[in-house]
Scaffold this motif. Structure first.
Motif, mmCIF file in Angstrom:
data_model
loop_
_atom_site.group_PDB
_atom_site.id
_atom_site.type_symbol
_atom_site.label_atom_id
_atom_site.label_comp_id
_atom_site.label_asym_id
_atom_site.label_seq_id
_atom_site.Cartn_x
_atom_site.Cartn_y
_atom_site.Cartn_z
ATOM 1 N N VAL A 152 10.329 28.157 -43.156
ATOM 2 C CA VAL A 152 11.294 28.605 -44.156
ATOM 3 C C VAL A 152 12.286 29.583 -43.528
ATOM 4 O O VAL A 152 13.493 29.496 -43.748
ATOM 5 C CB VAL A 152 10.580 29.260 -45.354
ATOM 6 C CG1 VAL A 152 11.599 29.688 -46.416
ATOM 7 C CG2 VAL A 152 9.559 28.306 -45.965
ATOM 8 N N GLY A 153 11.773 30.534 -42.746
ATOM 9 C CA GLY A 153 12.641 31.511 -42.107
ATOM 10 C C GLY A 153 13.614 30.882 -41.132
ATOM 11 O O GLY A 153 14.788 31.259 -41.074
ATOM 12 N N ARG A 154 13.153 29.912 -40.338
ATOM 13 C CA ARG A 154 14.058 29.237 -39.392
ATOM 14 C C ARG A 154 15.130 28.459 -40.131
ATOM 15 O O ARG A 154 16.304 28.494 -39.768
ATOM 16 C CB ARG A 154 13.264 28.305 -38.476
ATOM 17 C CG ARG A 154 12.481 29.012 -37.388
ATOM 18 C CD ARG A 154 11.966 28.031 -36.342
ATOM 19 N NE ARG A 154 11.039 27.074 -36.921
ATOM 20 C CZ ARG A 154 9.729 27.284 -37.041
ATOM 21 N NH1 ARG A 154 9.215 28.434 -36.642
ATOM 22 N NH2 ARG A 154 8.944 26.360 -37.561
ATOM 23 N N THR B 292 11.654 30.861 -52.238
ATOM 24 C CA THR B 292 10.455 30.557 -51.460
ATOM 25 C C THR B 292 10.099 31.715 -50.532
ATOM 26 O O THR B 292 8.961 32.196 -50.515
ATOM 27 C CB THR B 292 10.660 29.283 -50.632
ATOM 28 O OG1 THR B 292 11.009 28.202 -51.497
ATOM 29 C CG2 THR B 292 9.405 28.920 -49.856
ATOM 30 N N ALA B 293 11.081 32.184 -49.771
ATOM 31 C CA ALA B 293 10.825 33.256 -48.807
ATOM 32 C C ALA B 293 10.527 34.584 -49.492
ATOM 33 O O ALA B 293 9.614 35.319 -49.095
ATOM 34 C CB ALA B 293 12.027 33.400 -47.872
ATOM 35 N N ASP B 294 11.283 34.890 -50.538
ATOM 36 C CA ASP B 294 11.157 36.205 -51.163
ATOM 37 C C ASP B 294 9.832 36.363 -51.903
ATOM 38 O O ASP B 294 9.232 37.450 -51.904
ATOM 39 C CB ASP B 294 12.320 36.444 -52.124
ATOM 40 C CG ASP B 294 13.657 36.574 -51.395
ATOM 41 O OD1 ASP B 294 13.633 36.754 -50.157
ATOM 42 O OD2 ASP B 294 14.704 36.481 -52.056
ATOM 43 N N HIS B 295 9.347 35.303 -52.534
ATOM 44 C CA HIS B 295 8.069 35.417 -53.234
ATOM 45 C C HIS B 295 6.900 35.492 -52.250
ATOM 46 O O HIS B 295 5.873 36.109 -52.552
ATOM 47 C CB HIS B 295 7.888 34.263 -54.219
ATOM 48 C CG HIS B 295 8.647 34.474 -55.496
ATOM 49 N ND1 HIS B 295 8.275 35.394 -56.437
ATOM 50 C CD2 HIS B 295 9.785 33.892 -55.966
ATOM 51 C CE1 HIS B 295 9.131 35.367 -57.446
ATOM 52 N NE2 HIS B 295 10.064 34.470 -57.184
ATOM 53 N N LEU B 296 7.040 34.876 -51.087
ATOM 54 C CA LEU B 296 6.014 35.058 -50.061
ATOM 55 C C LEU B 296 5.981 36.505 -49.591
ATOM 56 O O LEU B 296 4.914 37.065 -49.329
ATOM 57 C CB LEU B 296 6.281 34.124 -48.880
ATOM 58 C CG LEU B 296 5.965 32.644 -49.102
ATOM 59 C CD1 LEU B 296 6.384 31.832 -47.885
ATOM 60 C CD2 LEU B 296 4.489 32.426 -49.391
ATOM 61 N N GLN B 297 7.157 37.111 -49.500
ATOM 62 C CA GLN B 297 7.206 38.515 -49.095
ATOM 63 C C GLN B 297 6.592 39.407 -50.177
ATOM 64 O O GLN B 297 5.872 40.374 -49.877
ATOM 65 C CB GLN B 297 8.644 38.947 -48.813
ATOM 66 C CG GLN B 297 8.748 40.343 -48.229
ATOM 67 C CD GLN B 297 10.159 40.707 -47.834
ATOM 68 O OE1 GLN B 297 11.115 40.048 -48.219
ATOM 69 N NE2 GLN B 297 10.309 41.768 -47.071
ATOM 70 N N LYS B 298 6.857 39.095 -51.439
ATOM 71 C CA LYS B 298 6.237 39.850 -52.527
ATOM 72 C C LYS B 298 4.715 39.714 -52.474
ATOM 73 O O LYS B 298 3.976 40.674 -52.722
ATOM 74 C CB LYS B 298 6.756 39.355 -53.878
ATOM 75 C CG LYS B 298 8.184 39.754 -54.199
ATOM 76 C CD LYS B 298 8.562 39.268 -55.587
ATOM 77 C CE LYS B 298 10.004 39.600 -55.925
ATOM 78 N NZ LYS B 298 10.372 39.120 -57.285
ATOM 79 N N PHE B 299 4.258 38.499 -52.172
ATOM 80 C CA PHE B 299 2.816 38.290 -52.041
ATOM 81 C C PHE B 299 2.241 39.216 -50.975
ATOM 82 O O PHE B 299 1.172 39.813 -51.160
ATOM 83 C CB PHE B 299 2.512 36.840 -51.684
ATOM 84 C CG PHE B 299 1.084 36.613 -51.269
ATOM 85 C CD1 PHE B 299 0.087 36.442 -52.213
ATOM 86 C CD2 PHE B 299 0.735 36.594 -49.925
ATOM 87 C CE1 PHE B 299 -1.236 36.260 -51.837
ATOM 88 C CE2 PHE B 299 -0.582 36.409 -49.531
ATOM 89 C CZ PHE B 299 -1.565 36.232 -50.491
ATOM 90 N N ALA B 300 2.942 39.331 -49.859
ATOM 91 C CA ALA B 300 2.455 40.181 -48.771
ATOM 92 C C ALA B 300 2.337 41.629 -49.212
ATOM 93 O O ALA B 300 1.358 42.318 -48.892
ATOM 94 C CB ALA B 300 3.390 40.070 -47.562
ATOM 95 N N VAL B 301 3.324 42.113 -49.954
ATOM 96 C CA VAL B 301 3.290 43.493 -50.438
ATOM 97 C C VAL B 301 2.122 43.689 -51.401
ATOM 98 O O VAL B 301 1.366 44.673 -51.312
ATOM 99 C CB VAL B 301 4.623 43.851 -51.123
ATOM 100 C CG1 VAL B 301 4.536 45.226 -51.786
ATOM 101 C CG2 VAL B 301 5.765 43.831 -50.114
#
Length: 318
Positions: free
Chosen positions: A52-54, A76-85
């Protein structure tokens, strides 16, 4: 490299989900202020990005102005980042679960304050993983709208239609197979949990004093006589997180190969308060040495110039 998991730790591949927020510092010491540091803060590190990032690095020629397409990638990317937090918060809360047990042993009663907080955060983790799939749905819709079965109102239908063979012949078989495999394996359970967590009551957690594993129970997901019990909720979340990443990797790798992506100028890094840039094309493999440095004319030379293929590529064109 995945962080080694203990029974109460949500295992995160932080190099994937937090790549947009950080950078790789070429120094053995930590920087309190990387913008004015003597060290180089590398922001272009594609080896540490997922699919996704690439894909997000580049603009797609056919969908450059399509808001649904662009929002889907970001979702897609932002919700994965929220998951990490949220997972980091859950990991911290897991160290306090024994306080509820101590209170129970001491007073004969406990409102399970920390267990409730932990359960609430875990439910949010599940919801964020599902929301990241909403982004996948939007990208698929923007790319193949007009094809029979393609829609953006329901993520559940995006997956189920692959199982039911409802997509038109123009829809790529590779994508249909990916969606069908997920729907037949793990997606339905994730969707069911997400629906209850969003609209239902709070579940509860209990930590086993002997092995440290944390169970999760929810009456709304069970039957009238018996609540749903997940014996090891941390392992389940780790598993579904991995499945979500695998699916998104396969889908965005497909788009990376089949859509026309335009070369882009991107931030390479910071050095002594100045931003260094490079131009990259969507090549394979995309590495730290890819592209052409666009900062060779700076009076303050990049400290990475002798180790950077992009810098050498730029000199070769001068």
């Amino acid at each position: 490299m995945p962080v080694t998991a203990t029974p109460t730790t949500l295992r995160l591949r932080l190099h994937f989900v937090s790549a947009h927020a950080g950078g790789v510092i070429f120094s053995e010491s930590k920087l309190s202020n990387p913008v004015i540091s003597e060290k180089f803060l590398l922001k272009f590190a594609p080896e540490h990005l997922g699919a996704v990032g690439r894909f997000r690095l580049f603009e797609c020629e056919s969908f450059a102005h399509d808001k649904v397409f662009r929002r889907g990638i970001a979702t897609t990317a932002d919700h994965l980042q929220k998951f990490a937090v949220l997972a980091d918060i859950a990991n911290e809360l897991s160290t306090q679960l024994d306080l509820d047990r101590e209170e129970l042993d001491r007073s004969g009663y406990s409102p399970a304050t920390y267990s409730n907080r932990y359960a609430a955060v875990l439910e949010c983790c599940i919801n964020e993983l599902y929301s990241s799939l909403d982004g996948v749905r939007d990208v698929i819709y923007a790319t193949f709208q007009g094809v029979r079965g393609v829609q953006k109102k329901s993520t559940e239908k995006t997956f189920r239609y692959a199982t039911d063979n409802n997509y038109g012949p123009e829809f790529p078989k590779e994508l249909a197979d990916i969606l069908k495999s997920a729907n037949d394996d793990w997606f339905y359970r994730l969707r069911r949990y997400r629906t209850e967590f969003t609209h239902g009551s709070l579940g509860s957690c209990h930590q086993n004093a002997e092995d440290g594993k944390i169970s999760y129970s929810h009456q709304g997901l069970g039957t009238q006589s018996k609540a749903l019990v997940i014996d090891d909720i941390v392992s389940y979340i780790n598993e579904v997180y991995t499945r979500c990443l695998e699916l998104q990797t396969e889908i965005f790798e497909f788009f990376y190969d089949h859509l026309t992506l335009k070369p882009t100028q991107t931030l390479c890094g910071f050095y002594k308060g100045r931003a260094y840039m490079r131009e990259v094309s969507p090549e394979r493999p995309l590495t730290f040495h890819s592209g052409i440095c666009r900062s060779t004319h700076y009076e303050l030379e990049c400290p990475m110039k002798d180790k950077c293929g992009a810098y050498a590529n730029a000199l070769g064109r001068i």
